[in-house]
Motif scaffolding. Sequence first.
Motif, PDB file in Angstrom:
ATOM      1  N   LYS A  22       0.830  -1.210   0.000  1.00 41.59           N
ATOM      2  CA  LYS A  22       0.000   0.000   0.000  1.00 41.59           C
ATOM      3  C   LYS A  22       0.860   1.253   0.000  1.00 41.59           C
ATOM      4  O   LYS A  22       0.563   2.241  -0.684  1.00 41.59           O
ATOM      5  N   VAL A  23       1.942   1.217   0.764  1.00 44.90           N
ATOM      6  CA  VAL A  23       2.850   2.357   0.796  1.00 44.90           C
ATOM      7  C   VAL A  23       3.498   2.555  -0.567  1.00 44.90           C
ATOM      8  O   VAL A  23       3.616   3.687  -1.058  1.00 44.90           O
ATOM      9  N   ALA A  24       3.907   1.466  -1.207  1.00 40.17           N
ATOM     10  CA  ALA A  24       4.542   1.567  -2.525  1.00 40.17           C
ATOM     11  C   ALA A  24       3.597   2.199  -3.540  1.00 40.17           C
ATOM     12  O   ALA A  24       3.999   3.063  -4.332  1.00 40.17           O
ATOM     13  N   LEU A  25       2.336   1.783  -3.522  1.00 38.57           N
ATOM     14  CA  LEU A  25       1.366   2.369  -4.452  1.00 38.57           C
ATOM     15  C   LEU A  25       1.159   3.851  -4.157  1.00 38.57           C
ATOM     16  O   LEU A  25       1.125   4.680  -5.075  1.00 38.57           O
ATOM     17  N   GLY A  26       1.036   4.196  -2.883  1.00 44.95           N
ATOM     18  CA  GLY A  26       0.869   5.599  -2.520  1.00 44.95           C
ATOM     19  C   GLY A  26       2.056   6.452  -2.912  1.00 44.95           C
ATOM     20  O   GLY A  26       1.896   7.594  -3.348  1.00 44.95           O
ATOM     21  N   VAL A  27       3.266   5.900  -2.779  1.00 46.82           N
ATOM     22  CA  VAL A  27       4.473   6.641  -3.157  1.00 46.82           C
ATOM     23  C   VAL A  27       4.459   6.975  -4.641  1.00 46.82           C
ATOM     24  O   VAL A  27       4.806   8.092  -5.045  1.00 46.82           O
ATOM     25  N   THR A  28       4.052   6.031  -5.471  1.00 44.68           N
ATOM     26  CA  THR A  28       4.015   6.300  -6.912  1.00 44.68           C
ATOM     27  C   THR A  28       3.011   7.390  -7.262  1.00 44.68           C
ATOM     28  O   THR A  28       3.182   8.112  -8.255  1.00 44.68           O
ATOM     29  N   LEU A  29       1.953   7.522  -6.464  1.00 46.33           N
ATOM     30  CA  LEU A  29       0.958   8.560  -6.737  1.00 46.33           C
ATOM     31  C   LEU A  29       1.421   9.929  -6.252  1.00 46.33           C
ATOM     32  O   LEU A  29       1.138  10.951  -6.879  1.00 46.33           O
ATOM     33  N   VAL A  30       2.126   9.951  -5.124  1.00 42.60           N
ATOM     34  CA  VAL A  30       2.570  11.219  -4.543  1.00 42.60           C
ATOM     35  C   VAL A  30       3.816  11.745  -5.245  1.00 42.60           C
ATOM     36  O   VAL A  30       3.959  12.955  -5.465  1.00 42.60           O
ATOM     37  N   SER A  32       2.064  23.604  -2.503  1.00 43.09           N
ATOM     38  CA  SER A  32       0.914  23.444  -3.388  1.00 43.09           C
ATOM     39  C   SER A  32       0.744  21.983  -3.788  1.00 43.09           C
ATOM     40  O   SER A  32      -0.374  21.453  -3.810  1.00 43.09           O
ATOM     41  N   SER A  33       1.851  21.322  -4.074  1.00 42.11           N
ATOM     42  CA  SER A  33       1.787  19.908  -4.440  1.00 42.11           C
ATOM     43  C   SER A  33       1.456  19.026  -3.244  1.00 42.11           C
ATOM     44  O   SER A  33       0.780  18.009  -3.388  1.00 42.11           O
ATOM     45  N   LEU A  34       1.904  19.410  -2.046  1.00 42.99           N
ATOM     46  CA  LEU A  34       1.637  18.600  -0.860  1.00 42.99           C
ATOM     47  C   LEU A  34       0.150  18.556  -0.541  1.00 42.99           C
ATOM     48  O   LEU A  34      -0.370  17.525  -0.101  1.00 42.99           O
ATOM     49  N   HIS A  35      -0.544  19.674  -0.743  1.00 46.80           N
ATOM     50  CA  HIS A  35      -1.987  19.685  -0.492  1.00 46.80           C
ATOM     51  C   HIS A  35      -2.696  18.690  -1.402  1.00 46.80           C
ATOM     52  O   HIS A  35      -3.641  18.003  -0.977  1.00 46.80           O
ATOM     53  N   THR A  36      -2.258  18.596  -2.649  1.00 44.39           N
ATOM     54  CA  THR A  36      -2.841  17.625  -3.577  1.00 44.39           C
ATOM     55  C   THR A  36      -2.418  16.213  -3.228  1.00 44.39           C
ATOM     56  O   THR A  36      -3.205  15.264  -3.355  1.00 44.39           O
ATOM     57  N   SER A  37      -1.192  16.057  -2.758  1.00 41.31           N
ATOM     58  CA  SER A  37      -0.642  14.732  -2.484  1.00 41.31           C
ATOM     59  C   SER A  37      -1.311  14.036  -1.313  1.00 41.31           C
ATOM     60  O   SER A  37      -1.301  12.804  -1.237  1.00 41.31           O
ATOM     61  N   VAL A  38      -1.878  14.808  -0.382  1.00 39.93           N
ATOM     62  CA  VAL A  38      -2.548  14.191   0.773  1.00 39.93           C
ATOM     63  C   VAL A  38      -3.653  13.247   0.302  1.00 39.93           C
ATOM     64  O   VAL A  38      -3.726  12.088   0.731  1.00 39.93           O
ATOM     65  N   GLY A  39      -4.499  13.743  -0.588  1.00 40.52           N
ATOM     66  CA  GLY A  39      -5.579  12.900  -1.100  1.00 40.52           C
ATOM     67  C   GLY A  39      -5.063  11.715  -1.877  1.00 40.52           C
ATOM     68  O   GLY A  39      -5.613  10.601  -1.772  1.00 40.52           O
ATOM     69  N   MET A  40      -3.984  11.896  -2.647  1.00 42.05           N
ATOM     70  CA  MET A  40      -3.439  10.794  -3.434  1.00 42.05           C
ATOM     71  C   MET A  40      -2.828   9.722  -2.539  1.00 42.05           C
ATOM     72  O   MET A  40      -2.884   8.528  -2.854  1.00 42.05           O
ATOM     73  N   ALA A  41      -2.242  10.116  -1.421  1.00 35.65           N
ATOM     74  CA  ALA A  41      -1.702   9.129  -0.479  1.00 35.65           C
ATOM     75  C   ALA A  41      -2.825   8.271   0.092  1.00 35.65           C
ATOM     76  O   ALA A  41      -2.686   7.046   0.239  1.00 35.65           O
ATOM     77  N   PHE A  42      -3.963   8.896   0.404  1.00 33.97           N
ATOM     78  CA  PHE A  42      -5.121   8.131   0.869  1.00 33.97           C
ATOM     79  C   PHE A  42      -5.630   7.202  -0.229  1.00 33.97           C
ATOM     80  O   PHE A  42      -6.026   6.067   0.038  1.00 33.97           O
ATOM     81  N   VAL A  43      -5.632   7.677  -1.458  1.00 32.90           N
ATOM     82  CA  VAL A  43      -6.072   6.839  -2.578  1.00 32.90           C
ATOM     83  C   VAL A  43      -5.206   5.586  -2.677  1.00 32.90           C
ATOM     84  O   VAL A  43      -5.720   4.463  -2.829  1.00 32.90           O
ATOM     85  N   GLY A  44      -3.889   5.763  -2.585  1.00 32.83           N
ATOM     86  CA  GLY A  44      -2.992   4.613  -2.667  1.00 32.83           C
ATOM     87  C   GLY A  44      -3.257   3.613  -1.559  1.00 32.83           C
ATOM     88  O   GLY A  44      -3.292   2.390  -1.808  1.00 32.83           O
ATOM     89  N   ALA A  45      -3.456   4.097  -0.332  1.00 31.65           N
ATOM     90  CA  ALA A  45      -3.697   3.201   0.797  1.00 31.65           C
ATOM     91  C   ALA A  45      -5.017   2.450   0.639  1.00 31.65           C
ATOM     92  O   ALA A  45      -5.079   1.222   0.807  1.00 31.65           O
ATOM     93  N   VAL A  46      -6.078   3.171   0.299  1.00 33.10           N
ATOM     94  CA  VAL A  46      -7.407   2.552   0.237  1.00 33.10           C
ATOM     95  C   VAL A  46      -7.524   1.604  -0.953  1.00 33.10           C
ATOM     96  O   VAL A  46      -8.092   0.508  -0.830  1.00 33.10           O
ATOM     97  N   VAL A  47      -6.993   1.990  -2.109  1.00 30.22           N
ATOM     98  CA  VAL A  47      -7.049   1.108  -3.277  1.00 30.22           C
ATOM     99  C   VAL A  47      -6.258  -0.172  -3.002  1.00 30.22           C
ATOM    100  O   VAL A  47      -6.699  -1.277  -3.350  1.00 30.22           O
ATOM    101  N   GLY A  48      -5.104  -0.038  -2.356  1.00 29.28           N
ATOM    102  CA  GLY A  48      -4.336  -1.221  -1.998  1.00 29.28           C
ATOM    103  C   GLY A  48      -5.102  -2.131  -1.056  1.00 29.28           C
ATOM    104  O   GLY A  48      -5.059  -3.372  -1.192  1.00 29.28           O
TER     105      GLY A  48
END
Length: 270
Positions: A135-143, A191-207
């Motif tokens: 899950k962390v690996a997937l989230g890293v690729t998104l962030v 600016s990118s970190l604010h967007t990345s928060v949601g993407m990190a959750f996406v990676g965790a939940v999709v995994g």
Amino acid sequence: MRRGIGLRAAQAALLAALFGFWHLMTVPGLVPPFLFADDQQAAFFFGEPVKVLQRIWAWFVSDADIYRHLGITLLETVLAFAIGAASGLATGLWLALAPTASAILEPYVKAANSMPRIILAPIFAVWFGLGVGSKVALGVTLVFFIVFFNVYQGVKEVSPVVLANARMLGASRRQLLRHVYLPSATSWVFSSLHTSVGMAFVGAVVGEYLGSAQGVGYLILQAEGTFDINTVMAGIVVLTAFALLLDAVVGFAERRLMRWQPRSGETEKL
């Protein structure tokens, strides 16, 4: 101060109105007949806000059985966010300051970014197992790419006049990095970190969807299997609330580290 209180009150009123509309649309007899065949279909498809709140209350108070799952999801999210942001920042700085390496790696970076990275989830499950690692690996690729491109662009847009003046004053490469490049890229980074928060959750939940025995995504998947839309909605509300909380932490860090930057209200006054 008064404007801030009024703004918060308006936001709270809008949220209450949305929940009120949601509740009215699921009350039997109030749904227009041309939308659903019977009164129960609206609640089946969209859930009932009262029952959603009851499910959240049970998770956190009466049953108190969500903390282990929520802890796992938050751990995966925070690790993906931290690793992805740090690696994106470092790589963005490196390629922005190394034109030759940037020219060589540019097509590969673009190819990796254009890949729909969600399809990597099954591969990561094979490589890292069904635990936290995949899950962390997937989230890293998104962030990673969100932070990388913002940092890269921020460093590239450093004013040449500022660079020339700093070099004229004898600034070394390290001093240029610390006092010129990093401050220039800071606003892009946050600016990118604010967007990345949601993407990190996406990676965790999709995994967790694709293979897991714990996590909020796992709870949502189990509820979907039994057509328990109220629990699904409760999971979405919980994930959204904690994503906003993590985004608020990023915003707090941004305000602390960027005190030198005038706020929008101050800029309008000037």
